[in-house]
Scaffold this motif. Structure first.
Motif, mmCIF file in Angstrom:
data_model
loop_
_atom_site.group_PDB
_atom_site.id
_atom_site.type_symbol
_atom_site.label_atom_id
_atom_site.label_comp_id
_atom_site.label_asym_id
_atom_site.label_seq_id
_atom_site.Cartn_x
_atom_site.Cartn_y
_atom_site.Cartn_z
ATOM 1 N N THR A 1 0.815 -1.210 0.000
ATOM 2 C CA THR A 1 0.000 0.000 0.000
ATOM 3 C C THR A 1 0.854 1.266 0.000
ATOM 4 O OG1 THR A 1 -0.110 0.011 2.430
ATOM 5 C CG2 THR A 1 -1.821 -1.204 1.257
ATOM 6 N N LEU A 2 2.097 1.160 0.467
ATOM 7 C CA LEU A 2 3.002 2.316 0.467
ATOM 8 C C LEU A 2 3.718 2.484 -0.867
ATOM 9 C CD1 LEU A 2 4.684 1.973 3.994
ATOM 10 C CD2 LEU A 2 2.858 3.546 3.335
ATOM 11 N N TRP A 3 3.931 1.391 -1.603
ATOM 12 C CA TRP A 3 4.729 1.423 -2.828
ATOM 13 C C TRP A 3 3.892 1.618 -4.089
ATOM 14 C CZ3 TRP A 3 8.326 -3.476 -2.052
ATOM 15 C CH2 TRP A 3 9.103 -3.278 -0.907
ATOM 16 N N TRP A 4 2.632 1.964 -3.952
ATOM 17 C CA TRP A 4 1.729 1.999 -5.107
ATOM 18 C C TRP A 4 2.208 2.949 -6.206
ATOM 19 C CZ3 TRP A 4 -0.532 6.560 -6.649
ATOM 20 C CH2 TRP A 4 -0.496 7.624 -5.732
ATOM 21 N N PHE A 5 2.960 3.997 -5.830
ATOM 22 C CA PHE A 5 3.362 4.975 -6.841
ATOM 23 C C PHE A 5 4.480 4.454 -7.742
ATOM 24 C CE2 PHE A 5 5.477 8.849 -8.420
ATOM 25 C CZ PHE A 5 4.378 9.495 -8.959
ATOM 26 N N ILE A 6 5.170 3.379 -7.353
ATOM 27 C CA ILE A 6 6.262 2.853 -8.183
ATOM 28 C C ILE A 6 5.750 2.364 -9.532
ATOM 29 C CG2 ILE A 6 8.034 1.068 -8.365
ATOM 30 C CD1 ILE A 6 8.499 1.300 -5.390
ATOM 31 N N PRO A 7 4.759 1.451 -9.588
ATOM 32 C CA PRO A 7 4.242 1.067 -10.909
ATOM 33 C C PRO A 7 3.531 2.205 -11.631
ATOM 34 C CG PRO A 7 2.950 0.050 -9.156
ATOM 35 C CD PRO A 7 4.155 0.649 -8.514
ATOM 36 N N VAL A 8 2.872 3.089 -10.880
ATOM 37 C CA VAL A 8 2.224 4.244 -11.511
ATOM 38 C C VAL A 8 3.267 5.129 -12.181
ATOM 39 C CG1 VAL A 8 0.935 6.370 -11.037
ATOM 40 C CG2 VAL A 8 0.242 4.229 -9.966
ATOM 41 N N ASN A 9 4.417 5.272 -11.542
ATOM 42 C CA ASN A 9 5.483 6.089 -12.111
ATOM 43 C C ASN A 9 5.992 5.512 -13.431
ATOM 44 O OD1 ASN A 9 7.296 8.435 -11.619
ATOM 45 N ND2 ASN A 9 8.888 6.865 -11.682
ATOM 46 N N VAL A 10 6.006 4.182 -13.547
ATOM 47 C CA VAL A 10 6.390 3.561 -14.824
ATOM 48 C C VAL A 10 5.426 3.985 -15.925
ATOM 49 C CG1 VAL A 10 6.700 1.374 -16.043
ATOM 50 C CG2 VAL A 10 7.481 1.600 -13.686
ATOM 51 N N LEU A 11 4.133 3.968 -15.621
ATOM 52 C CA LEU A 11 3.133 4.382 -16.607
ATOM 53 C C LEU A 11 3.287 5.858 -16.965
ATOM 54 C CD1 LEU A 11 -0.027 2.562 -15.164
ATOM 55 C CD2 LEU A 11 1.412 1.848 -17.080
ATOM 56 N N ILE A 12 3.527 6.692 -15.959
ATOM 57 C CA ILE A 12 3.690 8.129 -16.213
ATOM 58 C C ILE A 12 4.906 8.386 -17.088
ATOM 59 C CG2 ILE A 12 4.157 10.366 -15.143
ATOM 60 C CD1 ILE A 12 2.556 9.431 -12.713
ATOM 61 N N SER A 13 6.031 7.742 -16.762
ATOM 62 C CA SER A 13 7.245 7.936 -17.561
ATOM 63 C C SER A 13 7.046 7.453 -18.993
ATOM 64 C CB SER A 13 8.422 7.201 -16.910
ATOM 65 O OG SER A 13 8.212 5.797 -16.911
ATOM 66 N N THR A 14 6.276 6.384 -19.172
ATOM 67 C CA THR A 14 6.017 5.873 -20.518
ATOM 68 C C THR A 14 5.147 6.838 -21.313
ATOM 69 O OG1 THR A 14 6.175 3.593 -19.710
ATOM 70 C CG2 THR A 14 5.098 3.929 -21.833
ATOM 71 N N VAL A 15 4.112 7.382 -20.685
ATOM 72 C CA VAL A 15 3.241 8.340 -21.368
ATOM 73 C C VAL A 15 4.025 9.592 -21.765
ATOM 74 C CG1 VAL A 15 1.256 9.873 -21.076
ATOM 75 C CG2 VAL A 15 1.131 7.507 -20.284
ATOM 76 N N ILE A 16 4.819 10.115 -20.841
ATOM 77 C CA ILE A 16 5.624 11.301 -21.148
ATOM 78 C C ILE A 16 6.631 10.973 -22.246
ATOM 79 C CG2 ILE A 16 7.306 12.946 -20.224
ATOM 80 C CD1 ILE A 16 5.937 12.720 -17.541
ATOM 81 N N GLY A 17 7.223 9.768 -22.197
ATOM 82 C CA GLY A 17 8.155 9.357 -23.241
ATOM 83 C C GLY A 17 7.489 9.271 -24.600
ATOM 84 N N CYS A 18 6.238 8.800 -24.642
ATOM 85 C CA CYS A 18 5.501 8.754 -25.914
ATOM 86 C C CYS A 18 5.288 10.158 -26.467
ATOM 87 C CB CYS A 18 4.158 8.053 -25.717
ATOM 88 S SG CYS A 18 4.251 6.266 -25.515
ATOM 89 N N LEU A 19 4.937 11.101 -25.583
ATOM 90 C CA LEU A 19 4.751 12.485 -26.024
ATOM 91 C C LEU A 19 6.057 13.072 -26.555
ATOM 92 C CD1 LEU A 19 2.444 13.815 -23.154
ATOM 93 C CD2 LEU A 19 1.787 13.134 -25.464
ATOM 94 N N LEU A 20 7.159 12.790 -25.849
ATOM 95 C CA LEU A 20 8.458 13.266 -26.335
ATOM 96 C C LEU A 20 8.808 12.617 -27.667
ATOM 97 C CD1 LEU A 20 10.677 13.338 -23.102
ATOM 98 C CD2 LEU A 20 9.793 15.287 -24.393
#
Length: 451
Positions: free
Chosen positions: A83-102
């Protein structure tokens, strides 16, 4: 006055020099291992043949990496930590979306050849979230002062491993389909080359990067893996004939007279197309040894009874986990030696173009980490991150900093799309990453508070 992160440091010059040395030393260790691998695999020396490096990559994939993931993640993860580490996989998705935009911006500015538009976006978006971050974490924590605390290595490996399953799902679903040969260039790309490529699959001449993170890829090839499967189905809902869909369904299901085919006749055409694509998605490849090790570690760690039986000095199975930890110690040097062997092969010929190659490298290795700092800082301000855990933040930042995943080269080979371009781009990215990683890790060490 608050900085980007909690605990942002403003020390004197002596402390700054010490921090700089602490940040650069781990990278120098990794660089030394890479150079050793490069020398051993170089064509002029050939101290170790390429076949040996391929065997080593299989050991990493099937043994060393799973052992590392299971022993470190299993000891750290609990129902509370999930429950504390939930942002780790979310961060992978965010970095991928931003990478697609770049990547899309790179396409607009650099104008790559039309057949490499999707390739440019993919190579900008999907970074190495596995082996390279694990190697960096291992090297950073392999010091006397333990910059991120006494449990530095175990927590770092656990955080990186917890993010891998998201990246694996994305690669074997979204990336797999995006890397199919473009339909409008299919005849040009594939004509006269498919038979020759298949003959070379089992040859030692296959590039090392193809099997560096997916050994035995030639066994995964199917009849449709090197064809523009989705494009043929979704090119036009009105223009695709019923007979062509029947042929695709025949390939996917075996016989047009089967019960499944009779059932499909009643399905709406769009639903039928989606179903055919879903059936051809290699979702079964997700269950690779590292992924299986992650799932086992999560299950064992979250059940206290099993956890106490497996992990701990007094655990009945502690002799097994100790043996696995010994094997896990070979993971980091092996990965760096394989990377050196990959760089020793040199870049392949590429039709991507110099401007696009530079654009992808700049976007992936220079611009994306800057955006990553802003994202992690915002998440920290919103209290999404584990309070006071700087290794947690360091791993999140690394997800924006690594070059494109080597697994993309294997996917390119599997789909028969931009194989030479992937090989060349991965070579230049990893070469330039030696400098960009050094720069940004120094910056990260300056931003993060550590003892």
């Amino acid at each position: 006055m608050s900085g980007l992160f909690t605990g942002l440091r403003f020390d004197n010059m002596n402390s700054s020099e010490k921090d700089l040395l602490s940040a650069v030393t781990p990278l120098m260790k990794l660089l030394s291992l890479i150079v050793i691998g490069l020398v051993l695999a170089h064509r002029r020396t050939q101290v170790i043949p390429k076949a040996t490096f391929k065997l080593l990559s299989k050991l990493v994939f099937a043994l060393f990496l799973p052992c590392l993931i299971f022993t470190q993640l299993g000891q750290c993860i609990t129902l509370h930590t999930v429950t504390l580490w939930w942002f780790i996989p979310v961060n992978v998705l965010i970095s991928t979306v931003i990478g697609c935009l770049l990547g899309y911006i790179v396409v607009i500015i650099c104008r790559p050849p039309p057949q490499f538009t999707r390739f440019t976006i993919i190579m900008t978006a999907f970074g190495n979230t596995g082996n390279l971050p694990l190697a960096i974490v291992g090297s950073v924590c392999h010091t006397a002062n333990k910059p991120f605390g006494p449990d530095c290595h175990r927590k770092g490996v656990a955080y990186v491993s917890f993010a891998q399953w998201v990246a694996v799902i994305l690669v074997y679903t979204l990336v797999y389909h995006m890397m199919e040969p473009p339909l409008e260039y299919y005849e040009i790309v594939e004509e006269g080359g498919e038979i020759q490529e298949q003959q070379e699959d089992n040859d030692v001449s296959r590039p090392l990067l193809v099997e560096a993170e997916w050994p035995g890829i030639e066994d995964k090839e199917t009849e449709l893996s090197k064809t523009p499967f989705i494009a043929k189905i979704f090119k036009s809902i009105s223009s695709v004939s019923q007979s062509s869909l029947s042929n695709l369904d025949l390939t996917a299901e075996g016989s047009v007279n089967s019960p499944k085919s009779i059932r499909c006749l009643a399905e709406p055409r769009v639903v039928r197309k989606i179903r055919i694509v879903a059936e051809q998605t290699p979702i079964q490849h997700i269950l690779q040894p590292p992924t299986i090790a992650s799932l086992l570690a999560i299950i064992v760690g979250m059940v206290p009874q099993i956890r106490n039986f497996v992990f701990g000095y007094d655990a009945p199975l502690s002799f097994i986990t100790d043996s696995l930890e010994i094997l896990a110690g070979a993971m980091v040097p092996s990965v760096m030696l394989i990377l050196g062997g990959m760089l020793a092969e040199g870049p392949n010929d590429s039709k991507l173009g110099l401007r696009t190659t530079i654009g992808i490298i700049v976007a992936r290795l220079l611009v994306l980490p800057l955006l990553g700092i802003a994202i992690v800082a915002l998440a920290d301000k919103l209290h999404f991150l584990v309070h006071g855990d700087q290794m947690y933040r360091f791993v999140l930042l690394l997800q924006y900093t690594t070059p494109s995943a080597i697994l993309l080269g294997a996917i390119a080979s599997l789909r028969g799309y931009a194989v030479s371009e992937a090989s060349a781009l991965l070579f230049w990215q990893h070469l330039f990453a030696l400098f960009s990683l050094s720069l940004y890790i120094v910056i990260y060490f300056k931003l993060l508070s550590y003892v």
